[in-house]
Write a protein that holds these residues in place. Structure first.
Motif, PDB file in Angstrom:
ATOM      1  N   UNK A 510      19.105 -22.110 -48.597  1.00 21.48           N
ATOM      2  CA  UNK A 510      20.313 -22.418 -47.824  1.00 21.48           C
ATOM      3  C   UNK A 510      21.166 -23.429 -48.585  1.00 21.48           C
ATOM      4  N   UNK A 511      21.542 -23.077 -49.822  1.00 25.43           N
ATOM      5  CA  UNK A 511      22.228 -24.098 -50.631  1.00 25.43           C
ATOM      6  C   UNK A 511      23.629 -24.441 -50.129  1.00 25.43           C
ATOM      7  N   UNK A 512      24.205 -23.572 -49.300  1.00 27.63           N
ATOM      8  CA  UNK A 512      25.582 -23.840 -48.865  1.00 27.63           C
ATOM      9  C   UNK A 512      25.634 -24.954 -47.826  1.00 27.63           C
ATOM     10  N   UNK A 513      24.510 -25.190 -47.134  1.00 28.78           N
ATOM     11  CA  UNK A 513      24.515 -26.224 -46.091  1.00 28.78           C
ATOM     12  C   UNK A 513      23.941 -27.517 -46.662  1.00 28.78           C
ATOM     13  N   UNK A 514      24.409 -28.639 -46.158  1.00 27.64           N
ATOM     14  CA  UNK A 514      23.930 -29.894 -46.754  1.00 27.64           C
ATOM     15  C   UNK A 514      22.673 -30.446 -46.075  1.00 27.64           C
ATOM     16  N   UNK A 654      38.049 -20.146 -57.593  1.00 29.81           N
ATOM     17  CA  UNK A 654      37.236 -21.260 -57.068  1.00 29.81           C
ATOM     18  C   UNK A 654      37.819 -21.881 -55.803  1.00 29.81           C
ATOM     19  N   UNK A 655      38.959 -21.350 -55.347  1.00 30.02           N
ATOM     20  CA  UNK A 655      39.514 -21.817 -54.091  1.00 30.02           C
ATOM     21  C   UNK A 655      40.382 -23.052 -54.258  1.00 30.02           C
ATOM     22  N   UNK A 656      41.165 -23.302 -53.227  1.00 33.88           N
ATOM     23  CA  UNK A 656      42.018 -24.499 -53.189  1.00 33.88           C
ATOM     24  C   UNK A 656      42.227 -24.824 -51.717  1.00 33.88           C
ATOM     25  N   UNK A 657      43.052 -25.829 -51.463  1.00 39.66           N
ATOM     26  CA  UNK A 657      43.290 -26.190 -50.057  1.00 39.66           C
ATOM     27  C   UNK A 657      43.920 -25.025 -49.301  1.00 39.66           C
ATOM     28  N   UNK A 658      44.637 -24.161 -50.061  1.00 42.33           N
ATOM     29  CA  UNK A 658      45.363 -23.083 -49.375  1.00 42.33           C
ATOM     30  C   UNK A 658      44.546 -21.810 -49.214  1.00 42.33           C
ATOM     31  N   UNK A 659      43.656 -21.557 -50.124  1.00 45.71           N
ATOM     32  CA  UNK A 659      42.917 -20.283 -50.058  1.00 45.71           C
ATOM     33  C   UNK A 659      41.428 -20.475 -50.388  1.00 45.71           C
ATOM     34  N   UNK A 660      40.650 -19.533 -49.900  1.00 48.41           N
ATOM     35  CA  UNK A 660      39.219 -19.560 -50.213  1.00 48.41           C
ATOM     36  C   UNK A 660      39.009 -19.025 -51.622  1.00 48.41           C
ATOM     37  N   UNK A 661      38.039 -19.559 -52.329  1.00 49.58           N
ATOM     38  CA  UNK A 661      37.750 -19.060 -53.676  1.00 49.58           C
ATOM     39  C   UNK A 661      36.958 -17.768 -53.581  1.00 49.58           C
ATOM     40  N   UNK A 662      37.375 -16.750 -54.328  1.00 46.29           N
ATOM     41  CA  UNK A 662      36.691 -15.454 -54.231  1.00 46.29           C
ATOM     42  C   UNK A 662      35.231 -15.584 -54.657  1.00 46.29           C
ATOM     43  N   UNK A 663      35.034 -16.207 -55.797  1.00 47.01           N
ATOM     44  CA  UNK A 663      33.664 -16.325 -56.312  1.00 47.01           C
ATOM     45  C   UNK A 663      32.860 -17.367 -55.529  1.00 47.01           C
ATOM     46  N   UNK A 664      33.436 -18.560 -55.364  1.00 45.57           N
ATOM     47  CA  UNK A 664      32.675 -19.662 -54.736  1.00 45.57           C
ATOM     48  C   UNK A 664      32.304 -19.338 -53.288  1.00 45.57           C
ATOM     49  N   UNK A 665      33.214 -18.724 -52.563  1.00 52.23           N
ATOM     50  CA  UNK A 665      32.900 -18.396 -51.167  1.00 52.23           C
ATOM     51  C   UNK A 665      31.749 -17.402 -51.111  1.00 52.23           C
ATOM     52  N   UNK A 697      24.601 -26.069 -66.191  1.00 47.34           N
ATOM     53  CA  UNK A 697      24.023 -26.891 -65.122  1.00 47.34           C
ATOM     54  C   UNK A 697      23.665 -26.080 -63.889  1.00 47.34           C
ATOM     55  N   UNK A 698      24.218 -24.891 -63.778  1.00 46.71           N
ATOM     56  CA  UNK A 698      23.897 -24.067 -62.611  1.00 46.71           C
ATOM     57  C   UNK A 698      24.734 -24.390 -61.399  1.00 46.71           C
ATOM     58  N   UNK A 699      25.805 -25.172 -61.582  1.00 48.98           N
ATOM     59  CA  UNK A 699      26.685 -25.374 -60.426  1.00 48.98           C
ATOM     60  C   UNK A 699      28.143 -25.446 -60.853  1.00 48.98           C
ATOM     61  N   UNK A 700      29.006 -25.297 -59.853  1.00 44.64           N
ATOM     62  CA  UNK A 700      30.444 -25.312 -60.080  1.00 44.64           C
ATOM     63  C   UNK A 700      31.041 -26.128 -58.937  1.00 44.64           C
ATOM     64  N   UNK A 701      32.054 -26.915 -59.252  1.00 45.20           N
ATOM     65  CA  UNK A 701      32.721 -27.648 -58.167  1.00 45.20           C
ATOM     66  C   UNK A 701      33.921 -26.832 -57.740  1.00 45.20           C
ATOM     67  N   UNK A 702      33.975 -26.497 -56.461  1.00 45.24           N
ATOM     68  CA  UNK A 702      35.063 -25.614 -56.028  1.00 45.24           C
ATOM     69  C   UNK A 702      36.357 -26.411 -55.824  1.00 45.24           C
ATOM     70  N   UNK A 703      37.404 -25.696 -55.444  1.00 48.28           N
ATOM     71  CA  UNK A 703      38.720 -26.313 -55.336  1.00 48.28           C
ATOM     72  C   UNK A 703      38.797 -27.416 -54.299  1.00 48.28           C
ATOM     73  N   UNK A 704      37.813 -27.471 -53.389  1.00 48.41           N
ATOM     74  CA  UNK A 704      37.810 -28.509 -52.364  1.00 48.41           C
ATOM     75  C   UNK A 704      36.820 -29.624 -52.704  1.00 48.41           C
ATOM     76  N   UNK A 706      33.646 -29.293 -53.385  1.00 48.67           N
ATOM     77  CA  UNK A 706      32.257 -29.050 -52.980  1.00 48.67           C
ATOM     78  C   UNK A 706      31.470 -28.451 -54.138  1.00 48.67           C
ATOM     79  N   UNK A 707      30.200 -28.786 -54.170  1.00 46.95           N
ATOM     80  CA  UNK A 707      29.370 -28.245 -55.240  1.00 46.95           C
ATOM     81  C   UNK A 707      28.820 -26.890 -54.812  1.00 46.95           C
ATOM     82  N   UNK A 708      29.020 -25.895 -55.652  1.00 43.82           N
ATOM     83  CA  UNK A 708      28.496 -24.560 -55.346  1.00 43.82           C
ATOM     84  C   UNK A 708      27.351 -24.292 -56.323  1.00 43.82           C
TER      85      UNK A 708
END
Lengths: 860, 127
Positions: A510-514, A654-665, A697-704, A706-708
């Motif tokens: 459940x990596x999406x939840x903190x 990776x998303x931004x305040x206006x839209x969801x990131x296709x890959x990160x979501x 590193x196995x992670x990406x920081x999305x436009x908001x 958050x670590x994905x």
């Protein structure tokens, strides 16, 4: 050299005294004399008050009363002297310095009293059995025998404490039988020699104790050391699917419980006394009648709860306190994902402030949360709400001792209004600049970017504090603290492996939840489930079941399945892929290397770059991997990188305040996926840089912000850049191993990829062009699919060699590989079959062929 | 090994434990001062009660000025009286803790003697 001599260690005096028969009965005698005192004294009191006894009889009762009281006090003194002085002799060194150079210190001198006693008993036993070497088995037995509190470790691990003690006794008998003849003759002075497992256990205990900043080697440290080196203990752990690390964690749990109980017992300590609070402190502050109506007083709640310990976010708590102590811009904006424990920071500050443990400017202030949804629901119109808010804010300023908390702050400054939400940005802006008006606003990253950042005036009056999720170790402590509450609530018993797996499995699946929220929620769900099934014990299987249900991933089976898959990966891929032996082998070996986890790995499960001309099976191999590894082709997240050629396209990914990131979501929603980056060479170079951190590193920081987490993904990039090199090489019949080098040199030379990008892949795999023979096999595979489809309609489709050859002839093109084949089969075979089926030319039970020259259906 | 046990007992009784009793005593005294908020109450002795205060406003009107002055004065006097009483209670409690501390401290120092005396007295009463 193992420097260990119990007899010369200061603790030996306590061990010796503990053996004295009088010492053994102190506790009993103390209780006995106390009860006797009570009886004599009550009788004396009765006689004295009722005047029923004469003076002599009263003296005869008062005498024993005094004597028994004196004896009770005397014995109490003795036992206190023993426990506080003799059992804790002064040390002129600390464990850290001993751990650095153990040979220079008598390690027996570092032992705590219970540890030393167990060592003494095991030496004594070895001597009595005439065993030359003192084994770790005897130490283990005597440690457990005399310290029933260690039962906690074993019960929580799901082991039968008494059974283990019995087993150990049995083991001692065996040791005695095996080695009792080792002590030849009768020695007047027995000098113990310590077996290797004994030595290693003690040295490990020393290391563990020094890491835990212990003053002495406690019995928990010895138990942890034994878990690593005692063969019997190791066997017990293996049989019960436990690890030495579990025992270490369990001892830590036991020690923290003991510490807490000990700390509570010392009621005279200032830390305990201060919990009683104080009087008159608020008399210098104004009343907050309106605020009290619409608020939650966290300072009061924490006092009522007895100032519970808050775990994690220590650094963030201190930063918040520092900001609150400033003269200007002393408002805090807590930014973090819901569930990261943002409120625990508020709780920690409430406790620290009430106990006077915070900074002077924060101490003894009231931390009050404004319940805006309640306020909005109880008032009728906007004017009324504004008037009440104005009063509340004025009260906060005039009271002078309030730190106001506003939860979900972004909702109330977004300018949008909906049930329970009102815009307060106008009214709050006029109060925020006042130093007496202090706020801790709580928000999420999304709220910050979408709503608060649009109000720069408000944002400039806050200092941002980011709240990351807490670590797995901290979550573990939170769950351990929750265990007694859950057990009391549901009347169940929670085993340690269940708690451990809640943390480890929720981290993985459940990596999406903190943390800690996801772990706490799972814990509660598991408890409810076990309770509803009328069972009494929560085991790791219950946890696996709940997380499997939640994620739809067959956890547990996964490990077995994965092992089988990895071992047979080549065959499994070849069921779908023709030729490409070398490529398939390379992918399989790289994946096996990555998944065997010979070293700890932070990267994704596997990362590959597939190079080669179009239509040679690159995408097909990716699809095959997705199907084999994740069970279905739909687990592919396919990105056509030619659509991401400009820098502005990054936000789409990776998303931004206006839209969801296709890959990160998609990855947040389903972390167990195969990411296929088609035609990677066409992507914008900045995008490739973005993927460097994913590959490394196995992670990406999305436009908001958050670590994905990409740790559970397989990443495959494909590229046909430089395919001419392969074709040329093939024409010149160059050796295949040289082709890869030439191709990579070409790619670097032309600047298509940078070496640091290429090097980050687990494998760079070159696919060779397909030969006619390969294509014949591929046609066979494709037609086989058609044959299976027709067989369901009871029609037998006979695949002939001339037909296969004709299709290959029509579709063969070294530049496009097998890509044309699909179109030719569609045109020449599928269309013809469809027409014949619809036109009634072929019926159930028919056997058919297709004429390779005319492409007509022929019944046979 | 083996330091003299009697010496160890005396060190424990008259050094370690005495230090412990003094520390606990100090904790109680400090806690009491904090419990009755004595330093804060002294600092704010003449502050308005619960920040009840009135503004003199603009312009000069002798009647209003007097009214506000007396209102503020009453607020301060009420505050001072209530605070004074709490300070008084706090000081009394502090004195009690000092006295109790002296008793416990001396009691501990004399404990061995008291035990012996008690033993003698007990036997005397018995026989």
């Amino acid at each position: 050299m193992f420097n260990f001599n119990l007899k010369t260690a200061p603790i030996f005096q306590a061990v010796k005294w503990a053996k004295h028969p009088a010492q053994n009965h102190t506790r009993f005698l103390e209780s006995f004399f106390f009860v006797a005192f009570i009886i004599f004294f009550l009788l004396f009191l009765f006689g004295f008050l009722t005047n029923t006894l004469d003076k002599i009889s009263l003296s005869r009762l008062l005498g024993p009363s005094i004597l028994t009281l004196i004896l009770t006090i005397f014995l109490k003194l003795l036992s206190s002297f023993f426990n506080l002085k003799l059992a804790k002799p002064g040390l002129d060194f600390n464990l850290k310095s001993v751990a650095k150079n153990p040979a220079n210190f008598n390690l027996a001198g570092c032992l705590s009293f219970p540890s030393a006693k167990a060592v003494f008993e095991s030496i004594k036993w070895s001597r009595s059995m005439k065993i030359l070497e003192v084994d770790s088995g005897s130490l283990f037995y005597y440690l457990l025998k005399d310290n029933s509190e260690l039962g906690f470790i074993f019960f929580r691990a799901g082991l039968d404490f008494n059974q283990i003690k019995k087993g150990l006794k049995e083991n001692l008998r065996e040791i005695a039988f095996r080695t009792s003849k080792s002590l030849a003759g009768t020695q007047s002075e027995y000098e113990p020699i310590f077996a290797e497992n004994f030595q290693n256990s003690v040295l490990e205990a020393l290391k563990i104790g020094s890491n835990k900043n212990h003053r002495r080697i406690e019995m928990g440290d010895i138990i942890s050391g034994l878990a690593k080196f005692d063969p019997v203990f190791k066997k017990i752990l293996i049989q019960n699917k436990l690890k030495a690390a579990d025992i270490e964690k369990l001892t830590l749990w036991l020690e923290s419980l003991k510490e807490r109980i000990q700390a509570k017992k010392k009621w005279w300590e200032y830390k305990n006394l201060i919990k009683k609070g104080s009087l008159g402190r608020e008399w210098a502050a104004g009343y907050t009648l309106t605020l009290d109506k619409y608020s939650i007083d966290w300072s009061r709640i924490m006092r009522e709860r007895g100032f519970p310990e808050t775990v994690g976010h220590l650094e963030e708590t201190k930063i918040v306190e520092r900001i609150l102590s400033r003269r200007e811009i002393n408002n805090v904006l807590l930014v973090g994902e819901p569930g990261t424990g943002r409120k625990s920071i508020i709780n920690a500050i409430s406790s620290r402030s009430a106990l006077g443990e915070s900074l002077a400017e924060v101490n003894y202030k009231r931390i009050v949360e404004l319940d805006l949804p309640l306020l909005v629901s109880q008032l009728e119109n906007r004017e009324e709400i504004e008037a009440v808010l104005n009063t509340i804010f004025q009260e906060v300023v005039s009271a002078g001792n309030i730190i106001l908390v506003i939860n979900e702050f972004h909702d109330f400054v977004s300018g949008k209004e909906r049930p329970g939400v009102v815009d307060i940005s106008g009214i709050i802006s006029s109060f925020l600049p006042f130093p007496q008006f202090q706020i801790i606003a709580v928000t999420s990253y999304q709220g910050l970017h979408q709503d608060i950042e649009r109000r720069p005036t408000i944002l400039s009056l806050f200092e941002k504090v980011e709240v990351p999720e807490i670590s797995e170790e901290e979550t573990m402590i939170i769950l351990e603290n929750l265990v007694p509450l859950i057990e009391r609530k549901y009347r169940i018993f929670v085993l340690f492996p269940a708690v451990r797996d809640i943390v480890s499995l929720s981290a993985k699946y459940l990596p999406a939840l903190p943390f800690p929220k996801k772990a706490m929620d799972i814990f509660d769900e598991v408890a409810v489930q076990v309770c509803s099934l009328k069972r009494k014990v929560v085991t790791e299987e219950d946890v696996v079941k709940i997380i499997s249900e939640k994620t739809q991933i067959p956890i547990g089976k996964m490990e077995v399945r994965e092992r089988e898959i990895l071992l047979n990966l080549e065959q499994l891929i070849h069921q779908r892929i023709i030729n490409q032996d070398l490529a398939v082998k390379e992918v399989s070996s790289a994946l096996r290397r990555a998944r065997a986890e010979v070293f700890e790995r932070k990267k994704p499960m596997g990362t590959f770059l597939f190079l080669g001309p179009t239509g040679v099976g690159k995408t097909e191999t990716a699809k095959a991997l997705a199907e084999i590894y994740f069970g279905e082709v739909s687990k592919i997240i396919r990105l056509d990188m030619s659509e991401f050629q400009q820098i502005k396209d990054i936000s789409r990914l990776i998303g931004s305040a206006k839209e969801d990131g296709y890959l990160t979501t998609k990855i947040r929603e389903d972390p167990f996926s195969l990411v296929l980056l088609d035609e990677i060479e066409k992507a914008h170079p900045n995008l490739l840089n973005l993927f460097l951190s994913v590959l490394d590193e196995g992670y990406l920081t999305d436009g908001l912000g958050r670590t994905v987490n990409f740790k559970n993904t397989i990443i495959i990039s494909t590229s046909n850049a430089g395919y001419q090199i392969i074709l040329e090489a093939l024409a010149r019949e160059t050796e295949w191993s040289l082709v890869k080098k030439t191709l990579l040199d070409y790619l670097f030379e032309k600047g298509i990829f940078r070496p640091e990008f290429i090097n980050r892949f687990d494998g760079v795999i070159v696919f060779n062009p397909l030969t006619k023979e390969n294509l014949l096999d591929i046609v066979g595979l494709q037609l086989q699919k058609l044959k299976e489809g027709l067989l369901k309609k009871d029609i037998e489709f006979i695949i002939t060699n001339p037909l296969k050859e004709k299709i290959v002839q029509l579709s063969y093109n070294p530049q496009f590989g097998a890509r044309e084949m699909k179109r030719v089969i569609q045109d020449k075979i599928e269309n013809v079959l469809a027409k014949a089926l619809l036109g009634g030319e072929i019926k159930r039970g028919d056997r058919i062929e297709i004429n390779p020259l005319t492409f007509q259906v022929v019944r046979v | 090994m083996g330091q003299n046990i009697l010496f160890q007992y005396l060190t424990w009784h008259y050094v370690d434990q005495v230090r412990g009793i003094l520390l606990a005593w100090k904790n109680f005294l400090r806690f009491n001062l904090n419990y009755f908020s004595i330093s804060l109450l002294l600092k704010t002795l003449f502050s308005h009660w619960r920040k009840y205060q009135w503004s003199y406003g603009r312009g000069f009107d002798i009647k209003r000025y007097a009214e506000v002055f007396f209102s503020n004065l009453i607020s301060r006097v009420i505050g001072a009286i209530i605070r004074f009483f709490l300070i008084l209670i706090g000081v009394v409690a502090e004195i009690i803790i000092v006295l109790a501390g002296i008793i416990v401290f001396l009691g501990w120092l004399l404990l061995p003697v008291l035990l012996l005396a008690g033993l003698w007295f007990g036997f005397k009463l018995l026989f």
